[in-house]
Write an enzyme that holds these catalytic residues in place. Structure first.
Site, PDB file in Angstrom:
ATOM      1  N   THR A   1       3.444  17.283  13.545  1.00  0.00           N
ATOM      2  CA  THR A   1       3.405  18.731  13.287  1.00  0.00           C
ATOM      3  C   THR A   1       4.180  19.520  14.347  1.00  0.00           C
ATOM      4  OG1 THR A   1       1.316  19.033  14.503  1.00  0.00           O
ATOM      5  CG2 THR A   1       1.160  18.532  12.149  1.00  0.00           C
TER       6      THR A   1
ATOM      7  N   PHE B   1      -3.425   0.737  12.592  1.00  0.00           N
ATOM      8  CA  PHE B   1      -3.058  -0.166  13.684  1.00  0.00           C
ATOM      9  C   PHE B   1      -1.540  -0.270  13.791  1.00  0.00           C
ATOM     10  CE2 PHE B   1      -7.191  -2.916  13.483  1.00  0.00           C
ATOM     11  CZ  PHE B   1      -7.920  -1.814  13.888  1.00  0.00           C
ATOM     12  N   ASP B   2      -0.879  -0.442  12.639  1.00  0.00           N
ATOM     13  CA  ASP B   2       0.573  -0.612  12.681  1.00  0.00           C
ATOM     14  C   ASP B   2       1.306   0.692  12.944  1.00  0.00           C
ATOM     15  OD1 ASP B   2       3.013  -2.480  11.978  1.00  0.00           O
ATOM     16  OD2 ASP B   2       3.340  -0.595  10.915  1.00  0.00           O
TER      17      ASP B   2
ATOM     18  N   HIS C   1       0.802  -1.224   0.000  1.00  0.00           N
ATOM     19  CA  HIS C   1       0.000   0.000   0.000  1.00  0.00           C
ATOM     20  C   HIS C   1       0.835   1.274   0.000  1.00  0.00           C
ATOM     21  CE1 HIS C   1       1.006   0.071   4.273  1.00  0.00           C
ATOM     22  NE2 HIS C   1       0.461   1.271   4.356  1.00  0.00           N
TER      23      HIS C   1
ATOM     24  N   HIS D   1      -0.018   9.493  -3.568  1.00  0.00           N
ATOM     25  CA  HIS D   1       0.857   8.334  -3.377  1.00  0.00           C
ATOM     26  C   HIS D   1       0.066   7.034  -3.465  1.00  0.00           C
ATOM     27  CE1 HIS D   1      -0.529   8.762   0.868  1.00  0.00           C
ATOM     28  NE2 HIS D   1      -0.401   7.458   0.874  1.00  0.00           N
TER      29      HIS D   1
END
Length: 404
Positions: free
Chosen positions: A260, A202-203, A110, A137
């Site tokens: 940020t 989750f990761d 992904h 992306h």
């Protein structure tokens, strides 16, 4: 470290002929042979040189992890979700080996379309270098998957390949899912366009908090073990509503404290300025035209600019040297716009700041000022996804007492 897994290594027959990666988050990650054909390509290995958090390691030194290990992690967690659904609803959902294969591949691939310094490339650099150019992306990842399969002659079913690409694009192009018939819930596992709860988050939440040395109250395993597919949608036990809230809250906290951070944003703005100055000579924007050139871009671009001797790169090189010497752009001020005013709030520009100068002797120009607007929410704008997008189910236990 990578080790080959043989038949005697484990009693679990599913692990035969797989590769074992030792991951600092999930420990043992087993990759199947088809997925390894993608992993063992120069296009995927490039992710080792694309840091997951861009330039955050300048502020959080432990944030050195790359898109490579994150991708392995998403593959692993996608497998955990599929295993749980098979164990609890396998017959009902009619899960097939192809379903496991495509969901895990989508998780693995992904992020293969991420550019240098991760989101800095597509969110900061490209909008300034190519203002009217539409690029994402996610789309590059989908294009790269097909490019890798063709280039390396990977024997993958055509329909499987289409589903993998659709799952990668599911969150940004929800209409693409319509063409793939039933089992809509499978398209919510890797990139969830319905409510934002997916294995990608989750990761990276677990990986990023660990790398930055931050605490967290969210445990993704609780959500995995409360999943149930109802009406072709992944729902959660009602008692896990707080866990769902903690997922979005932890992500928002990471945005505020890490992604940020004022110094991180200063560094990002500096590298973008350096890339813009280097663009005419290095032709960076030409790499986005297709995957055949795009895969050659990664974070080593910083060293390329820093060590270049060409006079055309002198200004870009000076900015990189300032970054190295921590002579950063100075943070001046911030303003949090109240939620109720967002709809009618006018974007602040450098010109607005210049026109507001009141201090005698200070003569700033628009080139001296950079204004950056950051929106931090629960992935659904002003909506609260916990109450509006996430569906829960209640388990009701009925006991019957027999009187003799």
């Amino acid at each position: 470290m990578v080790a080959s897994v043989g038949e005697g290594f484990s009693q679990d027959c599913r692990r035969k002929h797989k590769k074992l990666f030792h991951d600092n988050v999930h420990r043992n990650v087993y990759i199947d042979s088809l997925s390894m054909k993608f992993v063992d390509s120069e296009q995927f290995q490039r992710l080792r040189d694309v840091k997951q958090l861009g330039l955050c390691h300048y502020v959080y030194p432990g944030a050195m992890h790359s898109r490579f290990e994150h991708s392995l992690g998403v593959y692993h967690v996608a497998g955990e979700v599929m295993d749980y659904l098979k164990k609890t609803q396998g017959d009902e959902l009619e899960l097939e080996p192809a379903d496991f294969r495509v969901v895990k591949l989508a998780g693995l691939l992904h992020d293969v379309g991420h550019g240098p310094f991760s989101h800095v490339f597509d969110n900061e650099f490209l909008p300034r270098a190519l203002p009217n150019f539409k690029w994402s992306h996610e789309q590059m990842s989908a294009d790269m998957v097909e490019y890798i399969a063709d280039l390396h002659h990977i024997d993958i079913d055509v329909n499987d390949l289409k589903r993998v690409k659709a799952m990668i694009l599911a969150a940004s192009k929800t209409s693409i899912i319509q063409a793939h018939g039933d089992k809509r819930f499978l398209f919510d596992i890797v990139a969830n366009g319905r409510n934002g709860i997916d294995v990608d988050k989750f990761d990276y939440i677990e990986r990023d908090t660990r790398a930055c040395g931050l605490g967290r109250s969210f445990d993704y395993r609780r959500l995995v073990e409360s999943m149930k597919v109802i009406d072709d949608e992944i729902c959660f036990r009602a008692k896990e509503a707080l866990t769902v809230y903690r997922l979005f809250q932890t992500r928002a906290d990471l945005c505020r404290t890490v992604y940020t951070h004022a110094k991180v944003k200063a560094l990002e703005l500096m590298i973008v300025d350096a890339m813009l100055l280097a663009n005419d000579y290095l032709k960076l924007t030409s790499y986005v035209e297709g995957p055949s050139r795009f895969w050659k871009l990664d974070d080593t671009l910083l060293k390329t600019i820093e060590t270049a001797e060409q006079p055309e790169l002198r200004q870009a090189r000076e900015i990189v040297l300032r970054m190295r010497r921590r002579q950063l752009y100075q943070f001046c001020n911030e303003y949090a716009v109240p939620k109720e005013h967002l709809e009618h709030f006018k974007d602040v520009t450098a010109q607005d700041i210049i026109c507001s100068q009141t201090k005698p002797g200070v003569n700033l120009t628009e080139d001296d000022v950079l204004v950056h607007a950051t929106r931090i929410d629960f992935t659904r704008g002003t909506e609260n996804p916990v109450s509006s997008r996430v569906h829960f189910f209640q388990v009701i236990c009925v006991s019957v007492r027999t009187v003799w």
